[in-house]
Design a protein around this motif. Structure first.
Motif, short mmCIF file in Angstrom:
data_model
loop_
_atom_site.label_atom_id
_atom_site.label_comp_id
_atom_site.label_asym_id
_atom_site.label_seq_id
_atom_site.Cartn_x
_atom_site.Cartn_y
_atom_site.Cartn_z
N ALA A 170 0.89 -1.16 0.00
CA ALA A 170 0.00 0.14 0.05
C ALA A 170 0.88 1.34 0.03
CB ALA A 170 -0.92 -0.05 1.25
N ARG A 171 2.01 1.06 0.88
CA ARG A 171 2.85 2.44 0.62
C ARG A 171 3.47 2.64 -0.63
NH1 ARG A 171 7.40 2.49 5.18
NH2 ARG A 171 7.40 4.65 4.36
N VAL A 172 3.83 1.79 -1.24
CA VAL A 172 4.55 1.95 -2.62
C VAL A 172 3.50 2.17 -3.73
CG1 VAL A 172 5.62 0.72 -4.61
CG2 VAL A 172 6.34 0.19 -2.16
N GLN A 173 2.33 1.71 -3.57
CA GLN A 173 1.08 2.26 -4.56
C GLN A 173 1.02 3.66 -4.52
OE1 GLN A 173 -0.13 0.61 -7.10
NE2 GLN A 173 1.55 -0.85 -6.84
N GLU A 174 0.70 3.95 -3.03
CA GLU A 174 0.54 5.43 -2.61
C GLU A 174 1.59 6.51 -3.23
OE1 GLU A 174 -0.57 7.99 1.01
OE2 GLU A 174 0.48 6.09 1.63
N MET A 175 2.79 5.91 -3.10
CA MET A 175 3.90 6.75 -3.74
C MET A 175 3.85 6.76 -5.11
SD MET A 175 7.86 5.71 -3.31
CE MET A 175 7.80 4.39 -4.61
N LEU A 176 3.88 5.63 -5.73
CA LEU A 176 3.58 5.78 -7.08
C LEU A 176 2.51 6.63 -7.81
CD1 LEU A 176 4.42 1.92 -8.06
CD2 LEU A 176 6.03 3.88 -8.07
N ASN A 177 1.73 6.73 -7.10
CA ASN A 177 0.58 7.62 -7.39
C ASN A 177 0.68 9.20 -7.38
OD1 ASN A 177 -1.21 5.62 -8.37
ND2 ASN A 177 -1.95 5.35 -6.05
N CYS A 178 1.77 9.57 -6.79
CA CYS A 178 2.25 10.92 -6.44
C CYS A 178 2.40 11.91 -7.63
CB CYS A 178 3.13 11.18 -5.41
SG CYS A 178 4.89 10.87 -5.73
N LYS A 179 2.63 13.02 -7.60
CA LYS A 179 2.88 14.19 -8.83
C LYS A 179 4.30 13.73 -9.29
CE LYS A 179 2.45 18.04 -11.20
NZ LYS A 179 1.30 18.14 -12.32
N LEU A 180 5.24 13.35 -8.67
CA LEU A 180 6.52 12.92 -9.32
C LEU A 180 6.34 12.02 -10.39
CD1 LEU A 180 9.69 13.01 -8.98
CD2 LEU A 180 9.08 11.28 -7.62
N PHE A 181 5.29 11.02 -10.42
CA PHE A 181 5.36 9.99 -11.37
C PHE A 181 4.62 10.38 -12.76
CE2 PHE A 181 7.03 7.96 -7.77
CZ PHE A 181 7.96 7.11 -8.04
N ASP A 182 3.85 11.60 -12.65
CA ASP A 182 3.03 12.19 -13.72
C ASP A 182 3.69 11.83 -15.10
OD1 ASP A 182 1.18 12.34 -11.98
OD2 ASP A 182 1.09 14.82 -12.32
N ARG A 183 5.09 12.31 -15.19
CA ARG A 183 5.63 12.40 -16.58
C ARG A 183 5.87 10.75 -17.10
NH1 ARG A 183 11.65 15.11 -18.15
NH2 ARG A 183 11.92 14.23 -20.30
N LEU A 184 6.40 9.99 -16.17
CA LEU A 184 6.57 8.61 -16.53
C LEU A 184 5.23 7.91 -16.68
CD1 LEU A 184 8.27 6.02 -16.31
CD2 LEU A 184 8.09 5.95 -13.81
N ARG A 185 4.05 8.51 -15.97
CA ARG A 185 2.78 7.86 -16.42
C ARG A 185 2.47 7.84 -17.82
NH1 ARG A 185 1.15 7.64 -11.21
NH2 ARG A 185 1.53 9.99 -11.07
N GLU A 186 2.50 9.15 -18.28
CA GLU A 186 2.19 9.43 -19.61
C GLU A 186 3.24 8.76 -20.63
OE1 GLU A 186 2.70 13.76 -20.26
OE2 GLU A 186 1.23 14.29 -18.58
N GLU A 187 4.39 8.72 -20.38
CA GLU A 187 5.39 8.06 -21.22
C GLU A 187 5.50 6.52 -21.08
OE1 GLU A 187 9.20 9.51 -20.76
OE2 GLU A 187 8.63 11.58 -21.00
N GLN A 188 5.32 5.93 -19.93
CA GLN A 188 4.96 4.42 -19.85
C GLN A 188 3.96 4.14 -18.87
OE1 GLN A 188 8.73 2.68 -18.71
NE2 GLN A 188 9.94 4.59 -19.40
N PRO A 189 2.77 4.09 -19.58
CA PRO A 189 1.32 3.69 -18.71
C PRO A 189 1.61 2.36 -17.86
CG PRO A 189 0.96 4.35 -20.93
CD PRO A 189 2.32 4.38 -20.79
N ASP A 190 2.14 1.61 -18.34
CA ASP A 190 2.39 0.21 -17.43
C ASP A 190 3.46 0.25 -16.59
OD1 ASP A 190 0.09 -0.46 -18.77
OD2 ASP A 190 1.00 -1.39 -20.61
N PHE A 191 4.11 1.34 -16.43
CA PHE A 191 5.33 1.26 -15.39
C PHE A 191 5.19 0.56 -14.16
CE2 PHE A 191 3.49 4.90 -13.46
CZ PHE A 191 4.09 5.00 -12.01
#
Length: 515
Positions: free
Chosen positions: A54-75
């Motif tokens: 749960a802690r890691v999933q919460e971290m991956l949802n933060c603003k920092l990963f927005d650019r990565l989310r756009e470039e690699q949706p399945d990261f």
């Protein structure tokens, strides 16, 4: 030579401290700039009722990963959370997780540490030294391990003025100290802490130096490199300028200055403020692992990730840019207009503490009591003073760091890697960086929208008018109480006023003649 992304192709990476500031930036950069990496295993413990997943999933949802989310949706599929406790034998891992990591890990990034300057010696040793020993012992079991990267701090040996890229021996054997701390009670530990750490300012720098020595002594045949960043600040460029997510280090002080709470600080204007952007540190870290993995050097390479020797910036300049930025782009609901006075003189510092911090806080708390609200400003000021005491050692001294290994590392990178993993702080424009840093604290730490700037500017004008009115009332009171009752004081007052009048008349006449 293979490029940095090619080196990470198909590799399994283990990261400790990934939920911390630097750890999460490292994870984001690794996944985004080295898309061929196979899996990133994150060692994380359960906390505050949340399990590791749960802690890691919460971290991956933060603003920092927005650019990565756009470039690699399945990261997220490449990120695996592993429940662990670094201070426990075998890292507190389950049998299945232990076997999996031993069989597949290629690279280890050890970023986990306590960064609290006021941590007790016993806790700091557990988190920074014992945890490192446990991880090293586990890493030696890994069948495919190529590189072990240990993240330290440039201030681990701050008792020296000139710090080279070498591991210095500690004043005490870490093993013996760990054994002694096991039977000592907390009061005894507190009594001997100051004598043990010697010239170092806190347990953080002391235990990080201990951890470096442990790495050197207990790494065995591991291929190890040590990265030493100085004061890690907001991002310079990646994944976007000014990203910061915490109050640690200078960020909390910048916010306090922007709010008008911090008005004076113990610092030398000419002392070097060795700030380094977090994305530069991470680029250096990923490049250091690449270099050690490809070349397998005989000795442990140490990298001093600093800016002072290459692109120096001073605390007086920091103060100027912070105040300038927050006057143009004020924080919402500021307590006073931003203005900070830096001084290295103890008496002057105490005077400004009384006049600019404690007196306004006391008056504001009186106002809150009179209006039926709970007083809070003195508590805020006392908490601020404790934080300032922890950092004044670093704002009052300068160091010289050798950076030969950093220069060598950059010279070995090809042109594409130099752009993607930029480590060249000579390109860093401090005025632009500081503005982005301050705006980052406003946007990402305080969650203030830019649409609120007009209202914040109006509030700052209101505070200015209140200040002018207060100063006018104060002058009138001084006149009534002191000057109006003394003939000598009146004569001095009239003399000063007449001089000012004559100066203005002369200036006006000179201007008219030139015209």
């Amino acid at each position: 030579m293979v490029s940095i992304p090619e080196f990470y192709l198909g590799k399994n990476v283990l990261v400790t401290g990934a939920t911390g500031f630097m750890g999460k930036v490292l994870l984001e950069k690794l996944l985004r700039s080295c898309p061929g990496v196979k899996t990133a295993y994150i060692l994380v413990r359960a906390k505050a009722g949340q399990n590791s997943q749960a802690r890691v999933q919460e971290m991956l949802n933060c603003k920092l990963f927005d650019r990565l989310r756009e470039e690699q949706p399945d990261f997220k599929e490449k990120v695996v959370a592993v429940s662990s406790e670094l201070t426990q034998p075998e890292l507190g891992l389950g049998q299945a997780d232990k076997e999996l990591l031993i069989s597949c890990i290629n690279i280890v990034f050890h970023c986990a540490a306590t960064v609290r300057f006021n941590e007790t010696l016993k806790d700091a040793m557990q988190l920074n030294v014992v945890a490192t020993r446990q991880l090293l012992a586990f890493a030696q079991l890994m069948k495919k391990l190529e590189v072990f990267i240990h993240v330290s701090t440039a201030y681990a040996h701050c008792n020296r003025k000139h710090i080279e890229e070498v591991i210095y021996p500690p004043p005490v054997d870490p093993k013996k100290l760990i054994e002694a701390l096991e039977w000592m009670d907390d009061d005894l530990v507190q009594d001997i802490t100051r004598k043990l750490i010697g010239e170092r300012p806190n347990t953080y720098t002391y235990t990080k130096a201990m951890a470096e020595y442990v790495v050197q002594q207990e790494c065995g045949n591991l291929n190890v490199a040590i990265v030493r960043p100085s004061i890690v600040g907001a991002s310079w460029k990646e994944p976007f300028p000014g990203w910061i997510d915490n109050f640690n280090g200078p960020s909390g002080l910048f916010i306090a200055a922007g709010k008008g709470i911090l008005r004076t600080m113990r610092a030398a204007n000419s002392a070097v403020a060795d700030l380094i952007p977090v994305d530069v540190v991470i680029n250096m870290t990923l490049a250091a692992a690449w270099y050690s993995g490809v070349h397998r050097p005989r000795n442990i390479l140490v990298y001093n990730c600093t800016t002072g020797g290459t692109n120096p910036f001073h605390w007086g300049e920091v103060e100027y840019h912070v105040i300038s930025t927050f006057k143009r782009n004020p924080l919402e609901q500021a307590f006073r207009r931003p203005n900070v006075n830096l001084t290295s003189n103890h008496l002057i510092y105490q005077y400004w503490i009384a006049v600019s911090h404690k007196a306004p806080a006391f008056l504001y708390d009186v106002y809150l009591r009179l209006t039926g609200r709970k007083p809070r400003m003195m508590k805020v000021i006392n908490r601020l003073h404790r934080s300032m005491m922890l950092v004044e050692y670093f704002t009052s001294h300068s160091w010289v760091w050798n950076t030969d290994n950093i220069n060598m590392l950059m010279s070995q990178m090809n042109q594409d890697d130099k752009k993607v993993f930029n480590c060249d702080v000579r390109q860093l424009h401090w005025a632009e960086y500081m503005e982005n840093y301050c705006m980052g604290t406003k946007k990402y730490v305080l969650n203030e929208e830019l649409s609120g700037l007009p209202a914040a500017r109006k509030h700052l004008i209101k505070l200015r008018n209140i200040r002018y009115a207060f100063n006018t009332i104060l002058v009138v009171l001084i006149w009534r109480v002191f000057i109006a009752r003394s003939q000598m004081a009146r004569n001095i007052w009239y003399f000063v006023v007449s001089l000012c009048f004559k100066f203005l008349s002369y200036f006006r006449a000179s201007s008219t003649m030139r015209y």
